[in-house]
Design a protein around this motif. Sequence first.
Motif, short mmCIF file in Angstrom:
data_model
loop_
_atom_site.label_atom_id
_atom_site.label_comp_id
_atom_site.label_asym_id
_atom_site.label_seq_id
_atom_site.Cartn_x
_atom_site.Cartn_y
_atom_site.Cartn_z
N ALA A 398 -33.32 -4.08 1.88
CA ALA A 398 -32.72 -5.17 2.65
C ALA A 398 -33.19 -6.52 2.11
CB ALA A 398 -33.10 -5.03 4.13
N GLY A 399 -32.26 -7.45 1.99
CA GLY A 399 -32.55 -8.78 1.47
C GLY A 399 -32.24 -8.94 0.01
N ARG A 400 -32.04 -7.84 -0.71
CA ARG A 400 -31.71 -7.93 -2.12
C ARG A 400 -30.21 -8.15 -2.31
NH1 ARG A 400 -32.96 -3.28 -5.57
NH2 ARG A 400 -32.97 -4.86 -7.21
N ARG A 426 -21.66 -1.02 3.13
CA ARG A 426 -20.45 -1.43 3.84
C ARG A 426 -20.29 -2.93 3.64
NH1 ARG A 426 -19.85 1.96 9.53
NH2 ARG A 426 -19.59 4.02 8.53
N ILE A 427 -19.32 -3.28 2.79
CA ILE A 427 -19.09 -4.67 2.44
C ILE A 427 -18.11 -5.28 3.45
CG2 ILE A 427 -18.32 -6.22 0.61
CD1 ILE A 427 -20.79 -4.52 -0.07
N PRO A 428 -18.43 -6.43 4.03
CA PRO A 428 -17.49 -7.05 4.98
C PRO A 428 -16.15 -7.34 4.32
CG PRO A 428 -19.65 -8.09 5.12
CD PRO A 428 -19.68 -7.19 3.92
N GLY A 429 -15.07 -7.07 5.05
CA GLY A 429 -13.73 -7.34 4.55
C GLY A 429 -13.12 -6.12 3.87
N LEU A 430 -11.80 -6.19 3.66
CA LEU A 430 -11.06 -5.13 3.00
C LEU A 430 -10.84 -5.52 1.55
CD1 LEU A 430 -8.46 -4.30 5.80
CD2 LEU A 430 -10.69 -3.23 5.37
N HIS A 431 -11.37 -4.71 0.63
CA HIS A 431 -11.31 -5.01 -0.80
C HIS A 431 -10.64 -3.86 -1.54
CE1 HIS A 431 -14.22 -8.33 -0.27
NE2 HIS A 431 -14.82 -7.51 0.59
N PRO A 432 -9.93 -4.14 -2.63
CA PRO A 432 -9.38 -3.06 -3.45
C PRO A 432 -10.50 -2.20 -4.02
CG PRO A 432 -8.45 -5.19 -4.07
CD PRO A 432 -9.60 -5.47 -3.16
N ALA A 433 -10.20 -0.93 -4.24
CA ALA A 433 -11.18 -0.04 -4.86
C ALA A 433 -11.37 -0.41 -6.33
CB ALA A 433 -10.72 1.41 -4.74
N TRP A 436 -16.03 -4.88 -8.70
CA TRP A 436 -17.44 -5.23 -8.56
C TRP A 436 -17.61 -6.25 -7.45
CZ3 TRP A 436 -20.38 -1.82 -10.56
CH2 TRP A 436 -20.13 -1.26 -11.81
N ILE A 437 -18.66 -6.05 -6.65
CA ILE A 437 -19.01 -6.97 -5.57
C ILE A 437 -20.50 -7.28 -5.69
CG2 ILE A 437 -19.28 -7.21 -3.07
CD1 ILE A 437 -16.42 -7.28 -3.69
N GLU A 438 -20.85 -8.55 -5.60
CA GLU A 438 -22.27 -8.92 -5.49
C GLU A 438 -22.63 -8.86 -4.02
OE1 GLU A 438 -24.42 -9.46 -7.96
OE2 GLU A 438 -22.82 -9.01 -9.40
N ALA A 439 -23.33 -7.82 -3.64
CA ALA A 439 -23.55 -7.53 -2.22
C ALA A 439 -24.93 -7.99 -1.77
CB ALA A 439 -23.38 -6.04 -1.97
N GLN A 440 -24.95 -8.81 -0.74
CA GLN A 440 -26.22 -9.19 -0.10
C GLN A 440 -26.56 -8.11 0.91
OE1 GLN A 440 -28.12 -12.06 -0.62
NE2 GLN A 440 -29.67 -11.19 0.76
N ASP A 444 -27.52 -3.73 8.35
CA ASP A 444 -26.23 -3.24 8.80
C ASP A 444 -25.32 -2.84 7.66
OD1 ASP A 444 -26.95 -3.59 11.44
OD2 ASP A 444 -26.06 -5.60 11.57
N SER A 445 -25.52 -3.45 6.49
CA SER A 445 -24.61 -3.19 5.38
C SER A 445 -24.96 -1.94 4.60
CB SER A 445 -24.58 -4.38 4.40
OG SER A 445 -25.81 -4.47 3.68
N ILE A 446 -26.19 -1.44 4.76
CA ILE A 446 -26.62 -0.25 4.03
C ILE A 446 -26.33 0.96 4.89
CG2 ILE A 446 -28.49 0.87 2.79
CD1 ILE A 446 -29.89 -1.82 2.64
#
Length: 449
Positions: A398-400, A426-433, A436-440, A444-446
Amino acid sequence: MATFSIENFGCRATQADAAAIESQLLARGFSKAASHAAADVIVLNTCTVTAAADAQARDSVRHIYRANPSAQIVVTGCYAQRAPEDLAALDGVAWVVGNSHQAEIPQLLERAPRLPAGAREFVPLSQLEVEPLSLARGPAKILTGDIFAQTEVIVAPTENDAAERTRPTLKIQDGCNNRCSYCVIPFVRGRSRSLAPARVLEEIRRLVDAGYKEIVLSGINLGSYGRDLAPRVELGELLRSILDQTPLERLRLSSIEPLDVTQDLIGLIASTDRLARHFHMPLQSASDRILHAMRRWYRAAHYARRVELIHERLPDAAIGADVIVGFPGETDEDFRATCDFIAQLPFTYLHVFSFSARPGTEAANFTGEVPLPIIKQRARELRSLSEAKSSAFRAAQAGRTLRALTLHHQGDNWTEALSGNYLKLRIPGLHPANQWIEAQLTPDSIAAD
């Protein structure tokens, strides 16, 4: 042309085999059905690593036959190689094709005529011009032979169905020369054999051209890659060639034996973000006495040193293990040794298996059977330990900010993604498969597995 569907059981190697069958059927003009119920031909690619895997395959045949009795069911894979007569006796099965003849499935289906619903007569084997090793018994036809005669790795990873998979598996090695006392896989997969480096590079370039950003290299004994080639090629040498000669953005290794996790391999993975920081090393037990009985060629201290080397160089790496509980003769002391070993080391997840005696293996004749209630209790304890390890790893991340690849699974306002160190996010929003996403990372997101 007929429609088909495929159901796959088991490991990433069987996933790659199923992808090969799919690609070959599509190339011959078959079309993929939306479901088993809509298919003319249904291919079941089976696993036989446990009795439960066998039962799952049989149950699937029965369910499919009830739902679509007019379909021709073709059963292939490891269970089909090991016990074809068992599968041929099931209602609805038209063909049982062992791993030895799996490459012939597209030709077989192309030449087989469509039959009226409920018909039980199929093409005689004499019309297939196959070798004499093929047998015909019972209501279904059996096509199988000497798996140890296999000398090639059959590979055709699919790029036809990006709607279902963003991380294709490329099988670069098949078979196994080890003889662990509990394992039937060498007898249904044959000798270790490797895909030539030039072919590996060709397949990776093809997949990259198709738009894939991550590829998983798999094998039955991946770390033995290249030992059968002339000249011999090391796995690390192949990985360097992939990095130098292809534009692939991320490469991930599937399961690899602990003694094949060398300082050179760890250093290579530490040197680049293009290699996923993820190691899956089968442990099976941390009791040296049980490891000896299993015919595993390491001891607990050897395994621990590999984990320590990984953690020293790559403290954020995912480290997973397979563990078998209830091996014949496993005492409470042996089990406690395994639990204590896992608790003390930075594992991030476990795959826990209850021992299953496999016909023809050495361990099937061992005495000292562990009672089923004890096996179940030990499995529950290890799975609880696995969840504690996974939770601790997720919390530490968390935090990375991590680079993650979006997958197809979505919720109301989130998209699942996978990081290099095997965290499902779990990345906020609906994204195409396949993006690449730079995920904070937040708690809750893990996502928990």
